[in-house]
Scaffold this motif. Structure first.
Motif, PDB file in Angstrom:
ATOM      1  N   ALA A 111      53.171  42.611  11.598  1.00 10.88           N
ATOM      2  CA  ALA A 111      54.547  42.572  12.096  1.00 10.88           C
ATOM      3  C   ALA A 111      55.036  44.005  12.291  1.00 10.88           C
ATOM      4  CB  ALA A 111      55.467  41.831  11.133  1.00 10.88           C
ATOM      5  N   ASP A 146      58.942  39.552   6.645  1.00 14.35           N
ATOM      6  CA  ASP A 146      57.939  40.540   7.028  1.00 14.35           C
ATOM      7  C   ASP A 146      58.022  41.859   6.260  1.00 14.35           C
ATOM      8  OD1 ASP A 146      56.649  38.929   8.925  1.00 14.35           O
ATOM      9  OD2 ASP A 146      58.176  39.385  10.418  1.00 14.35           O
ATOM     10  N   THR A 267      66.551  40.843  17.343  1.00 13.92           N
ATOM     11  CA  THR A 267      67.286  41.572  16.312  1.00 13.92           C
ATOM     12  C   THR A 267      67.703  40.699  15.128  1.00 13.92           C
ATOM     13  OG1 THR A 267      68.068  43.167  17.926  1.00 13.92           O
ATOM     14  CG2 THR A 267      69.381  42.943  15.931  1.00 13.92           C
ATOM     15  N   GLY A 268      67.631  41.317  13.951  1.00 15.64           N
ATOM     16  CA  GLY A 268      68.097  40.674  12.732  1.00 15.64           C
ATOM     17  C   GLY A 268      69.027  41.617  11.997  1.00 15.64           C
ATOM     18  N   SER A 321      62.484  35.777  10.598  1.00 15.25           N
ATOM     19  CA  SER A 321      62.764  37.176  10.284  1.00 15.25           C
ATOM     20  C   SER A 321      64.048  37.661  10.943  1.00 15.25           C
ATOM     21  CB  SER A 321      61.588  38.064  10.691  1.00 15.25           C
ATOM     22  OG  SER A 321      60.414  37.609  10.068  1.00 15.25           O
TER      23      SER A 321
END
Ligand SMILES: *Cc1c(COP(=O)(O)O)cnc(C)c1O
Length: 499
Positions: A111, A146, A267-268, A321
């Motif tokens: 990742a 991740d 995006t997170g 994620s």
């Protein structure tokens, strides 16, 4: 070369060197460290175009980490970006369906977190040496799936460090969970929490801010730091691949010198896309920054309305994620958009903590105009994966699928044909079941590894070593706790209860 120093977005600390900021992770007032300015690249894009990933990394990182010597920084870079990556390019570009997929998943845990977390342990141990730190560093990490594994892969058995990872018990993919619970290394601890990522991240931040615990830790010879993207040592290495991608596009003749590109990022926590913004501010010709969210579309709403409102249901999706409602790194952009006003930033963050929302001014919104929010539902995510696969044979993971869907929508809505780099953040093997459902197989075997073998039949991609590893690895971690029990769990793991 001008020195860069770091200050807290909330004003409680300033004049901090880069190595100290990396060691601390979070500022003592709960704010995030920011450089006192964003330096400009001192080399042209044309010159950068011929450079390797490692050389590009040096050109970018030397400008931010100004208290590291040339030798120190080069040693960190060479130690990180080596044979752990399964391609010499480290971050190759794949052209598919008219876009350029910047593959950030060729590191040891497949990742994009590997891009920064393979170098963070080197930066941190170098920083500890430079600052004559005589304590054991305890890395506390909240993960949406991740970060935890990538951080442990980097810190496992690194002398002078311990690492404790909290992940949401029912909020990660099967492979993500297996990767974590099978982690080797005597200095690693893994804890499943009964809660979601926001609970884990908030709990970790609370532990960092606990003065009493800090005193107890100090007595016992420990000090906390963070491997989350709140650490400036995560953000800086992430700028590198955007600079590198532009150089590669120039090198291969896909773009002309000075031609603007757009960037789309799934995006997170807002770390990856913020790094793209930093690359732009350093001088890389980037036009729009398209922030792609899944159904947890707090950021989409924020960029449209100027209201950040986390008071909504936390949804579990096939892109776990990105299942986040409190995007920590947005605080850095907020800080910049206030004209670096720590009081106003702290005020907005207090609103978020106390009322669950804040509103920015028109002027601040204007300063963020490079960003555009988009989102994709799970159906749209799967449809994008299916379409690109059908048209080109290229298989992408469920997070990249969100970005791909948002990019297609953006192109349709605006007619903007600017060449676009899509950050491809995970190997499809990490989310094999959802990916196989997307490409059109609805009756999948129960066994995760049987699904992985099916994916191997449809994609041209080899099964990564990281997946083969967990096929047979024994489970080594089975701790669980409630969000309220995180502090006690940390004390227990560190043996603070033992007299
Ligand atoms: C962490 C992660 C993201 C989100 O990145 P942020 O920097 O937190 O915005 C997207 N995709 C994958 C696969 C991730 O692991």
């Amino acid at each position: 070369m001008m020195n860069i120093v770091y200050q807290s977005t909330r004003g409680g600390e300033s004049g901090v060197t880069s190595s100290q900021a990396i060691l601390k992770g979070l500022a003592c007032d709960g704010g995030l460290f920011m450089p006192n300015r964003i330096p400009k690249l001192d080399i042209s894009m044309k010159e950068l175009a011929g450079k390797t990933y490692q050389e590009t990394a040096y050109e970018v990182m030397k400008l931010f980490l100004t208290d590291f010597t040339r030798e120190e920084l080069k040693a960190c870079i060479d130690g990180a970006y080596d044979g752990k990556f399964d391609t010499e390019a480290i971050a190759p570009l794949a052209k598919a369906d008219g876009a350029f997929y910047l593959e950030l998943f060729h590191g040891s845990t497949i990742a994009f977190k590997d891009m920064a977390l393979s170098i963070l342990p080197y930066l941190m141990t170098t920083a500890a040496r430079k600052n004559h730190l005589d304590k054991e560093i305890v890395i506390l990490t909240a993960t949406s799936g991740d970060t935890g594994k990538a951080a442990m892969a980097g810190f496992a058995d690194v002398k002078g460090t311990r690492i404790i990872v909290f992940y949401p018990k029912n909020g990660v993919s099967r492979i993500q969970e297996l990767q974590m619970v099978t982690q080797k290394g005597d200095n690693t601890g893994v804890v499943a929490i009964h809660g979601n990522f926001d609970d884990a991240q908030t709990g970790v931040k609370r532990i960092f801010a606990d003065k009493e615990l800090a005193r107890e830790m100090e007595e016992k010879g420990f000090v906390f730091s963070s491997a989350n993207s709140i650490n400036i040592g995560r953000l800086v290495p992430q700028i590198v691949y955007y600079v590198y991608a532009y150089g590669q596009l120039l090198h291969s003749g896909e773009i002309a010198d000075g031609e603007k590109i757009n960037v789309t990022v799934p995006t997170g926590n807002f770390g990856n896309i913020l790094a793209a913004y930093f690359a732009k501010e350093m001088g890389v010709p980037i036009g729009r920054l398209i922030c792609a969210s899944n159904d947890n579309k707090v950021l989409y709403d924020f960029f449209r309305t100027g209201v950040y409102d986390r008071k909504r249901d936390f949804l579990l999706t096939i892109s776990p994620s990105m299942d986040i409602l409190i995007s920590s790194n947005l605080e850095r952009l907020i800080y910049l958009s206030t004209g670096c006003d720590p009081e106003r930033t702290a005020g907005l963050m207090a609103d978020l903590a106390e009322r669950g929302e804040y509103t920015v001014t028109e002027e601040m919104k204007e300063r963020m105009a490079d960003f555009l929010g988009g989102f994709a539902t799970q159906e749209e995510d799967k449809a994008a994966i299916r379409q690109v696969y059908k048209d080109t044979g290229y298989v992408m993971d469920t997070h990249t699928g969100v970005a791909s869907a948002v990019y297609q929508k953006y192109k349709k809505d605006t007619g903007d044909e600017t060449k676009t780099v899509i950050a491809s953040t995970a190997s499809p093997y990490k989310f094999a079941r959802s990916v196989m459902e997307a490409v059109g197989d609805s009756r999948l075997p129960e066994d995760e590894f049987a699904v992985i073998d099916l994916l191997n039949q449809v994609s041209a991609m080899k099964i990564p070593g990281a997946v083969e590893e967990v096929r047979t690895a024994p489970v080594r971690h089975d701790r669980e706790c409630d969000a309220e029990g995180m502090k006690e769990t940390v004390r227990d793991i560190l043996g603070l209860n033992v007299i």
